[in-house]
Motif scaffolding. Sequence first.
Motif, PDB file in Angstrom:
ATOM      1  N   PHE A  54       0.838  -1.202   0.000  1.00  0.00           N
ATOM      2  CA  PHE A  54       0.000   0.000   0.000  1.00  0.00           C
ATOM      3  C   PHE A  54       0.872   1.251   0.000  1.00  0.00           C
ATOM      4  CE2 PHE A  54      -2.578   3.368   1.737  1.00  0.00           C
ATOM      5  CZ  PHE A  54      -3.854   3.122   1.257  1.00  0.00           C
ATOM      6  N   VAL A  55       1.880   1.260   0.849  1.00  0.00           N
ATOM      7  CA  VAL A  55       2.784   2.413   0.928  1.00  0.00           C
ATOM      8  C   VAL A  55       3.504   2.620  -0.405  1.00  0.00           C
ATOM      9  CG1 VAL A  55       4.853   3.327   2.044  1.00  0.00           C
ATOM     10  CG2 VAL A  55       3.070   2.234   3.427  1.00  0.00           C
ATOM     11  N   ALA A  56       3.995   1.517  -0.989  1.00  0.00           N
ATOM     12  CA  ALA A  56       4.716   1.616  -2.261  1.00  0.00           C
ATOM     13  C   ALA A  56       3.827   2.187  -3.360  1.00  0.00           C
ATOM     14  CB  ALA A  56       5.226   0.235  -2.669  1.00  0.00           C
ATOM     15  N   LYS A  57       2.589   1.694  -3.427  1.00  0.00           N
ATOM     16  CA  LYS A  57       1.672   2.130  -4.482  1.00  0.00           C
ATOM     17  C   LYS A  57       1.263   3.584  -4.324  1.00  0.00           C
ATOM     18  CE  LYS A  57      -2.897   1.152  -6.430  1.00  0.00           C
ATOM     19  NZ  LYS A  57      -4.094   0.273  -6.363  1.00  0.00           N
ATOM     20  N   HIS A  58       0.872   3.966  -3.118  1.00  0.00           N
ATOM     21  CA  HIS A  58       0.292   5.288  -2.928  1.00  0.00           C
ATOM     22  C   HIS A  58       1.335   6.398  -2.765  1.00  0.00           C
ATOM     23  CE1 HIS A  58      -3.975   4.150  -2.700  1.00  0.00           C
ATOM     24  NE2 HIS A  58      -3.510   3.005  -2.267  1.00  0.00           N
ATOM     25  N   LEU A  59       2.568   6.006  -2.433  1.00  0.00           N
ATOM     26  CA  LEU A  59       3.612   7.025  -2.332  1.00  0.00           C
ATOM     27  C   LEU A  59       4.619   6.920  -3.478  1.00  0.00           C
ATOM     28  CD1 LEU A  59       4.379   7.099   1.518  1.00  0.00           C
ATOM     29  CD2 LEU A  59       2.600   8.291   0.211  1.00  0.00           C
ATOM     30  N   ASP A  60       4.320   5.993  -4.412  1.00  0.00           N
ATOM     31  CA  ASP A  60       5.167   5.796  -5.594  1.00  0.00           C
ATOM     32  C   ASP A  60       6.620   5.533  -5.194  1.00  0.00           C
ATOM     33  OD1 ASP A  60       5.756   5.551  -8.273  1.00  0.00           O
ATOM     34  OD2 ASP A  60       6.107   7.701  -8.568  1.00  0.00           O
ATOM     35  N   LEU A  61       6.792   4.499  -4.359  1.00  0.00           N
ATOM     36  CA  LEU A  61       8.114   4.132  -3.870  1.00  0.00           C
ATOM     37  C   LEU A  61       8.468   2.727  -4.323  1.00  0.00           C
ATOM     38  CD1 LEU A  61       7.767   5.342  -0.154  1.00  0.00           C
ATOM     39  CD2 LEU A  61       8.893   6.565  -2.036  1.00  0.00           C
ATOM     40  N   SER A  62       9.750   2.432  -4.342  1.00  0.00           N
ATOM     41  CA  SER A  62      10.185   1.063  -4.595  1.00  0.00           C
ATOM     42  C   SER A  62       9.843   0.212  -3.382  1.00  0.00           C
ATOM     43  CB  SER A  62      11.692   1.027  -4.835  1.00  0.00           C
ATOM     44  OG  SER A  62      12.387   1.282  -3.612  1.00  0.00           O
ATOM     45  N   PRO A  63       9.814  -1.126  -3.533  1.00  0.00           N
ATOM     46  CA  PRO A  63       9.521  -1.982  -2.366  1.00  0.00           C
ATOM     47  C   PRO A  63      10.437  -1.714  -1.181  1.00  0.00           C
ATOM     48  CG  PRO A  63       9.354  -3.259  -4.375  1.00  0.00           C
ATOM     49  CD  PRO A  63       9.906  -1.909  -4.776  1.00  0.00           C
ATOM     50  N   ASP A  64      11.724  -1.537  -1.445  1.00  0.00           N
ATOM     51  CA  ASP A  64      12.664  -1.293  -0.348  1.00  0.00           C
ATOM     52  C   ASP A  64      12.413   0.066   0.301  1.00  0.00           C
ATOM     53  OD1 ASP A  64      13.867  -3.737  -0.717  1.00  0.00           O
ATOM     54  OD2 ASP A  64      15.546  -2.943  -1.894  1.00  0.00           O
ATOM     55  N   GLU A  65      12.160   1.070  -0.508  1.00  0.00           N
ATOM     56  CA  GLU A  65      11.875   2.411   0.030  1.00  0.00           C
ATOM     57  C   GLU A  65      10.582   2.407   0.840  1.00  0.00           C
ATOM     58  OE1 GLU A  65      13.791   5.305  -3.434  1.00  0.00           O
ATOM     59  OE2 GLU A  65      11.774   4.445  -3.688  1.00  0.00           O
ATOM     60  N   ALA A  66       9.590   1.660   0.339  1.00  0.00           N
ATOM     61  CA  ALA A  66       8.311   1.584   1.041  1.00  0.00           C
ATOM     62  C   ALA A  66       8.476   0.911   2.391  1.00  0.00           C
ATOM     63  CB  ALA A  66       7.301   0.811   0.191  1.00  0.00           C
ATOM     64  N   ARG A  67       9.310  -0.107   2.440  1.00  0.00           N
ATOM     65  CA  ARG A  67       9.529  -0.822   3.698  1.00  0.00           C
ATOM     66  C   ARG A  67      10.161   0.098   4.737  1.00  0.00           C
ATOM     67  NH1 ARG A  67       7.100  -5.243   5.752  1.00  0.00           N
ATOM     68  NH2 ARG A  67       8.458  -6.358   7.190  1.00  0.00           N
ATOM     69  N   VAL A  68      11.138   0.873   4.323  1.00  0.00           N
ATOM     70  CA  VAL A  68      11.796   1.814   5.230  1.00  0.00           C
ATOM     71  C   VAL A  68      10.792   2.848   5.731  1.00  0.00           C
ATOM     72  CG1 VAL A  68      13.525   3.636   5.401  1.00  0.00           C
ATOM     73  CG2 VAL A  68      14.086   1.487   4.242  1.00  0.00           C
TER      74      VAL A  68
END
Length: 248
Positions: A54-68
Amino acid sequence: MTEEPTLPREGRHAHQHDLRAFKGVEAWVFDLDNTLYPATSALFSQIDERISRFVAKHLDLSPDEARVKQKAFYKKYGTTLRGLMIEYKMDPDAFLAYVHDIDYTPLEPNPALGEAIGRLPGRKYIFTNGDRPHAERTAARLGIADHFDDIFDIVAAGLMPKPNLETYRKFLARTGAAPARAAMFEDLSRNLVVPHRLGMRSVLLVPDGTREVFREDWELEGANAPHVDFVTDDLKGFLTAVLGAINS
């Protein structure tokens, strides 16, 4: 010969060791995820993964960036949702619906746990940072739903998660529970700080077969602190022992 009930596993610095401390408890308050079911069921890991997506999709981040980003929000605000709401004005309904769209079949029914909860004197509550539908589905899958009087979820908390003091006050106001006659069961030590301060008995659940909680270092802080009265890796066994002590 009657088999002795499983004894609770208590932390090195737990300052209460006598299970008779639970005499007089009239409100039994249980966290949901990784508390009423074992972490080994991998149910919460599904939620955790969907939060990252959800974070990756809605903030347009890579999986690793979203996890952080996800873990930074969780540490700072108590839940990733709270961070998304504060910093990005995210719609909570969309988040809660997405992250709890999981497969519940890995959960095994636990009638023995339900029986132990049902025998506890007084009222029983689920108090979760998740939402009510997720709690209802989880409790139904475990076969323990009928043993609870109410569910206090993140929506009832005004989307303010544990461990915020305001959230516990809302819970107490809604249920009418008296802290001096209540017990709180949690898998995160930091969520027991306020209940203990308010006068509730506090019980920390740790993964089966170990005294360690396998989480990030900051989540481990305070696991053996005085605000944790008891530590157990077997909720059903612990409740059985408590019942034996308070009925003796």
